[in-house]
Design an enzyme around this catalytic site. Sequence first.
Site, PDB file in Angstrom:
ATOM      1  N   SER A   1       0.798  -1.244   0.000  1.00 17.96           N
ATOM      2  CA  SER A   1       0.000   0.000   0.000  1.00 17.96           C
ATOM      3  C   SER A   1       0.823   1.283   0.000  1.00 17.96           C
ATOM      4  O   SER A   1       0.258   2.352  -0.209  1.00 17.96           O
ATOM      5  CB  SER A   1      -0.923   0.022   1.214  1.00 17.96           C
ATOM      6  OG  SER A   1      -2.126  -0.591   0.882  1.00 17.96           O
TER       7      SER A   1
ATOM      8  N   LYS B   1       0.368   3.449  -2.897  1.00 11.99           N
ATOM      9  CA  LYS B   1      -0.806   4.335  -3.036  1.00 11.99           C
ATOM     10  C   LYS B   1      -0.401   5.806  -2.972  1.00 11.99           C
ATOM     11  O   LYS B   1      -1.062   6.672  -3.540  1.00 11.99           O
ATOM     12  CB  LYS B   1      -1.849   3.995  -1.962  1.00 11.99           C
ATOM     13  CG  LYS B   1      -2.472   2.611  -2.196  1.00 11.99           C
ATOM     14  CD  LYS B   1      -3.330   2.103  -1.051  1.00 11.99           C
ATOM     15  CE  LYS B   1      -3.862   0.715  -1.406  1.00 11.99           C
ATOM     16  NZ  LYS B   1      -4.437  -0.027  -0.312  1.00 11.99           N
TER      17      LYS B   1
ATOM     18  N   TYR C   1      -3.178  -2.504 -10.501  1.00 13.57           N
ATOM     19  CA  TYR C   1      -3.129  -2.299  -9.049  1.00 13.57           C
ATOM     20  C   TYR C   1      -2.254  -3.367  -8.366  1.00 13.57           C
ATOM     21  O   TYR C   1      -1.433  -3.045  -7.495  1.00 13.57           O
ATOM     22  CB  TYR C   1      -4.563  -2.303  -8.489  1.00 13.57           C
ATOM     23  CG  TYR C   1      -4.620  -2.278  -6.987  1.00 13.57           C
ATOM     24  CD1 TYR C   1      -4.428  -1.086  -6.286  1.00 13.57           C
ATOM     25  CD2 TYR C   1      -4.824  -3.444  -6.257  1.00 13.57           C
ATOM     26  CE1 TYR C   1      -4.441  -1.062  -4.900  1.00 13.57           C
ATOM     27  CE2 TYR C   1      -4.838  -3.431  -4.873  1.00 13.57           C
ATOM     28  CZ  TYR C   1      -4.657  -2.245  -4.204  1.00 13.57           C
ATOM     29  OH  TYR C   1      -4.663  -2.228  -2.829  1.00 13.57           O
TER      30      TYR C   1
ATOM     31  N   TYR D   1      -4.491   2.840   7.873  1.00 14.59           N
ATOM     32  CA  TYR D   1      -5.772   2.128   7.970  1.00 14.59           C
ATOM     33  C   TYR D   1      -6.541   2.626   9.191  1.00 14.59           C
ATOM     34  O   TYR D   1      -6.573   3.828   9.457  1.00 14.59           O
ATOM     35  CB  TYR D   1      -5.559   0.604   8.024  1.00 14.59           C
ATOM     36  CG  TYR D   1      -4.504   0.103   7.067  1.00 14.59           C
ATOM     37  CD1 TYR D   1      -4.655   0.279   5.696  1.00 14.59           C
ATOM     38  CD2 TYR D   1      -3.360  -0.531   7.521  1.00 14.59           C
ATOM     39  CE1 TYR D   1      -3.692  -0.179   4.808  1.00 14.59           C
ATOM     40  CE2 TYR D   1      -2.391  -0.999   6.633  1.00 14.59           C
ATOM     41  CZ  TYR D   1      -2.561  -0.813   5.288  1.00 14.59           C
ATOM     42  OH  TYR D   1      -1.607  -1.255   4.428  1.00 14.59           O
TER      43      TYR D   1
ATOM     44  N   VAL E   1       1.038  -3.878   3.722  1.00 24.10           N
ATOM     45  CA  VAL E   1       0.960  -5.189   4.375  1.00 24.10           C
ATOM     46  C   VAL E   1       2.202  -6.060   4.127  1.00 24.10           C
ATOM     47  O   VAL E   1       2.314  -7.143   4.684  1.00 24.10           O
ATOM     48  CB  VAL E   1      -0.323  -5.975   3.995  1.00 24.10           C
ATOM     49  CG1 VAL E   1      -1.570  -5.306   4.526  1.00 24.10           C
ATOM     50  CG2 VAL E   1      -0.412  -6.208   2.498  1.00 24.10           C
TER      51      VAL E   1
END
Length: 304
Positions: free
Chosen positions: A63, A66, A188, A240, A258
Amino acid sequence: MDYEQVIAKIYEEVKPFWGQGKVADYIPALAEVNPRQYGIAVQTLKGDTYQVGDAGTRFSIQSISKVFTLAMVTRHLGDEIWKSVGREPSGNPFNSLVQLEHEQGIPRNPFINAGALVVTDRLISLYDRPKDAILEFVRGICGNDDIYYDKHIAQSEREHADRNLALAYFMKSFGNIKNDVETLVDVYCHQCAIAMNCIDLARAFLFLTDRGLNPYQQEQILTVSQAKRLGALMLTCGFYDESGDFAFRAGMPGKSGVGGGVVAYIPGNLSIAVWSPELNQHGNSLIGMETLERFTTDINNSIF
Ligand code: GLU
């Protein structure tokens, strides 16, 4: 400040936390990673690099990517992207479907999976070869041409992407995904499977540390205002449903993945990347969180 000594001390103090977390296993290739690895890299704006442990070992950034795709889209679309993605912490797990129904297919923020899928969808509209464009961008901001996709992780993730496919199809039903969903999830999964080490990652965040300016190409990647906004989003949404706690403990904007990586920075000063694959119950590196809390405490500096 002797950062070499600071991180060496923290490394010894936090290493005994091994065994308290759990490696992500919902993507089989991530479960194959040796959990007992731990690296720290600090990169200052002055140009010094400090490292300890497994700081030179590549891992899957997941992530953290992102942040890179959002920066790319922000460059092209500016505020336009905020019509399709929100800017509020979700308070929900990164892959939750629940909120999307209430909010008519507009994800809470760009750092949960749904939001990142919308951002990547816009990248696909902007570039003929989005996977190449993402790699080129990341290589440019960390000053290292040897950054690539880990094909094994990308494929494993693609084979177990049912939830991300569900999120994307669901948003498409609200008109918030423009491109083919299979193509979107393929891009992705690749961005998540970029392999980088702590040194690369700390360097890749230098453009945010320097208010949008990429020191390796002397190019203003984002405006000062856009860099401020990206930092604010990381501070409020980067971890998160543990984002508030990370801001409380470490006092820096940052982003986790992760794969066990965490990157954070103090604007005008330095960036720091930590990697250790065992995660806590929120999906953040247990050792990474602990390390960053101790780091800002020990150097007596944070954004506050
Ligand atoms: N590739 C992961 C997923 O989509 C990213 C999750 C993460 O690092 O938060 O499930």
